[in-house]
Design a protein around this motif. Structure first.
Motif, mmCIF file in Angstrom:
data_model
loop_
_atom_site.group_PDB
_atom_site.id
_atom_site.type_symbol
_atom_site.label_atom_id
_atom_site.label_comp_id
_atom_site.label_asym_id
_atom_site.label_seq_id
_atom_site.Cartn_x
_atom_site.Cartn_y
_atom_site.Cartn_z
ATOM 1 N N ILE A 88 -16.077 22.136 -4.151
ATOM 2 C CA ILE A 88 -17.175 21.798 -5.057
ATOM 3 C C ILE A 88 -17.343 20.278 -5.100
ATOM 4 C CG2 ILE A 88 -15.661 21.706 -7.086
ATOM 5 C CD1 ILE A 88 -17.889 23.003 -8.718
ATOM 6 N N SER A 89 -18.576 19.798 -5.206
ATOM 7 C CA SER A 89 -18.841 18.364 -5.227
ATOM 8 C C SER A 89 -18.369 17.773 -6.558
ATOM 9 C CB SER A 89 -20.335 18.094 -5.042
ATOM 10 O OG SER A 89 -21.045 18.505 -6.199
ATOM 11 N N PRO A 90 -18.142 16.448 -6.604
ATOM 12 C CA PRO A 90 -17.732 15.817 -7.868
ATOM 13 C C PRO A 90 -18.721 16.073 -9.014
ATOM 14 C CG PRO A 90 -17.374 14.310 -6.049
ATOM 15 C CD PRO A 90 -18.118 15.484 -5.474
ATOM 16 N N LYS A 91 -20.006 15.957 -8.721
ATOM 17 C CA LYS A 91 -21.024 16.168 -9.754
ATOM 18 C C LYS A 91 -20.995 17.608 -10.274
ATOM 19 C CE LYS A 91 -26.038 15.945 -10.507
ATOM 20 N NZ LYS A 91 -27.356 15.671 -9.885
ATOM 21 N N ARG A 92 -20.833 18.564 -9.354
ATOM 22 C CA ARG A 92 -20.810 19.971 -9.757
ATOM 23 C C ARG A 92 -19.520 20.318 -10.496
ATOM 24 N NH1 ARG A 92 -25.629 22.864 -9.868
ATOM 25 N NH2 ARG A 92 -27.004 21.383 -8.846
ATOM 26 N N ALA A 93 -18.423 19.696 -10.108
ATOM 27 C CA ALA A 93 -17.162 19.933 -10.815
ATOM 28 C C ALA A 93 -17.282 19.485 -12.269
ATOM 29 C CB ALA A 93 -16.018 19.198 -10.124
ATOM 30 N N GLU A 94 -17.930 18.341 -12.485
ATOM 31 C CA GLU A 94 -18.130 17.858 -13.857
ATOM 32 C C GLU A 94 -19.054 18.791 -14.632
ATOM 33 O OE1 GLU A 94 -19.439 13.824 -13.577
ATOM 34 O OE2 GLU A 94 -17.492 13.092 -12.837
ATOM 35 N N LEU A 95 -20.099 19.291 -13.973
ATOM 36 C CA LEU A 95 -21.006 20.233 -14.635
ATOM 37 C C LEU A 95 -20.288 21.536 -14.962
ATOM 38 C CD1 LEU A 95 -23.766 21.089 -15.669
ATOM 39 C CD2 LEU A 95 -24.401 21.689 -13.311
ATOM 40 N N SER A 114 -10.186 28.565 -3.037
ATOM 41 C CA SER A 114 -10.100 27.487 -2.054
ATOM 42 C C SER A 114 -8.943 26.571 -2.441
ATOM 43 C CB SER A 114 -11.422 26.730 -1.943
ATOM 44 O OG SER A 114 -11.382 25.816 -0.849
ATOM 45 N N LEU A 115 -9.171 25.265 -2.536
ATOM 46 C CA LEU A 115 -8.100 24.324 -2.876
ATOM 47 C C LEU A 115 -8.030 24.013 -4.371
ATOM 48 C CD1 LEU A 115 -8.443 21.874 0.139
ATOM 49 C CD2 LEU A 115 -6.572 23.480 -0.278
ATOM 50 N N GLY A 116 -8.828 24.734 -5.161
ATOM 51 C CA GLY A 116 -8.686 24.644 -6.609
ATOM 52 C C GLY A 116 -9.485 23.557 -7.298
ATOM 53 N N LEU A 117 -10.475 22.970 -6.619
ATOM 54 C CA LEU A 117 -11.283 21.942 -7.265
ATOM 55 C C LEU A 117 -12.106 22.525 -8.417
ATOM 56 C CD1 LEU A 117 -12.388 20.027 -4.052
ATOM 57 C CD2 LEU A 117 -11.058 19.056 -5.932
ATOM 58 N N ALA A 118 -12.762 23.650 -8.162
ATOM 59 C CA ALA A 118 -13.517 24.311 -9.231
ATOM 60 C C ALA A 118 -12.565 24.926 -10.252
ATOM 61 C CB ALA A 118 -14.435 25.380 -8.647
ATOM 62 N N THR A 119 -11.444 25.451 -9.784
ATOM 63 C CA THR A 119 -10.446 26.045 -10.676
ATOM 64 C C THR A 119 -9.981 25.031 -11.708
ATOM 65 O OG1 THR A 119 -9.674 27.193 -8.686
ATOM 66 C CG2 THR A 119 -8.394 27.501 -10.688
ATOM 67 N N THR A 120 -9.766 23.803 -11.257
ATOM 68 C CA THR A 120 -9.324 22.739 -12.153
ATOM 69 C C THR A 120 -10.379 22.446 -13.214
ATOM 70 O OG1 THR A 120 -8.112 21.776 -10.298
ATOM 71 C CG2 THR A 120 -8.419 20.392 -12.228
ATOM 72 N N ILE A 156 -2.145 21.282 -15.860
ATOM 73 C CA ILE A 156 -3.521 21.757 -15.873
ATOM 74 C C ILE A 156 -3.591 23.256 -15.594
ATOM 75 C CG2 ILE A 156 -5.790 21.514 -14.774
ATOM 76 C CD1 ILE A 156 -4.871 18.750 -13.836
ATOM 77 N N PHE A 157 -2.730 23.695 -14.722
ATOM 78 C CA PHE A 157 -2.893 24.991 -14.077
ATOM 79 C C PHE A 157 -2.165 26.129 -14.796
ATOM 80 C CE2 PHE A 157 -3.323 27.007 -9.686
ATOM 81 C CZ PHE A 157 -4.702 26.917 -9.705
#
Length: 263
Positions: A88-95, A114-120, A156-157
């Motif tokens: 997920i992009s940085p902007k979308r992760a913040e959203l 995936s690697l957990g960017l959205a999960t975080t 976090i997880f």
């Protein structure tokens, strides 16, 4: 690429900001969540986690699955490149963080860890939620868990259960009619049939407060067709197209309405 450009130009032509929204529910969502300019401290955590992945030059064997457990691709990929292109992009992760923070769902399902960017982002949005995250590739999931359970990110997880599984098999065997997920993030298989299959299988879990987010709704003609069918479903009331995402609500008190919103 030409297809996506054409879809985006069409999106821009039809899109609105908060001034074109007359639904109080959607107006509040847009102004208090989508356009929230507060610099949350969680953004720094998201940025740091992304940077840790982008610096990781290790290579892993990645296996992607199609619908019905059919393996359609297996290759070696660098973790940094997965984070850059598939995450997920940085902007979308913040959203995604803001949406989770706004609705405070107590139960969340993520299809495609995936690697957990959205999960975080989901985990930070509501630290007391119970999150179930599904990932088809065991090596990718292992790397995700390895990173997020490290000293830097382990706290976090703690509210996330990661499961290595083929998505359809898991959903078919899960006790869906007796379960509910207040937020579901669909990011595991960007094909029309798989998207519609997951939609139908998860319908028994909906409540009036349910929020569903579909990623890459304009990725292809087939995904746009799937998005159109979802909008037309009789149980769906409010839908929001943000170009990257399609957001779905099942609020019975809302009249059926579709919004195209710039974020």
């Amino acid at each position: 690429m030409l297809k996506i450009i054409k879809s985006y130009l069409n999106f821009l032509w039809n899109s609105k900001n908060e001034h074109g929204v007359h639904s109080p529910f959607v107006f509040n969502l847009v102004t208090k969540c989508f356009y929230d300019k507060k610099q949350y401290p969680e953004y720094t955590i998201l940025k740091n986690y992304r940077n840790s992945l982008l610096k990781n030059k290790n290579t892993i064997e990645v296996t992607d699955f199609g619908a019905g457990s059919k393996v359609f691709k297996s290759n070696k990929r660098q973790i940094a490149k997965i984070a850059k292109t598939a995450g997920i992009s940085p902007k979308r992760a913040e959203l995604l963080f803001r949406i989770t923070n706004y609705f405070q769902p107590s139960t969340i399902l993520e299809i495609g860890t995936s690697l957990g960017l959205a999960t975080t982002a989901l985990s930070l949005g509501n630290k007391t939620s119970k999150i179930t995250s599904l990932e088809g590739c065991p090596n990718t999931l292992y790397q995700c868990q390895l990173q997020l359970q490290s000293r830097s990110f382990g706290t976090i997880f703690k509210n996330v259960e990661c499961i290595n599984t083929e998505f359809s098999s898991y959903l078919k065997n899960f006790q869906l009619p007796t379960s509910s997920f207040q937020l579901i993030y669909f990011d595991g298989n960007h094909s029309k049939q798989a998207t519609l299959d997951y939609f139908e299988m998860l319908l028994p879990t909906i409540t009036n407060e349910t929020v569903w987010i579909f990623d890459d709704i304009h990725w292809s003609i087939e995904m746009e067709e799937a998005w159109e069918k979802i909008q037309q479903h009789p149980k769906v009331t409010v839908t929001i197209d943000t170009f990257q995402w399609g957001i779905v609500f099942f609020r019975v008190e809302q009249k059926k309405e579709h919004f195209v919103i710039r974020v």
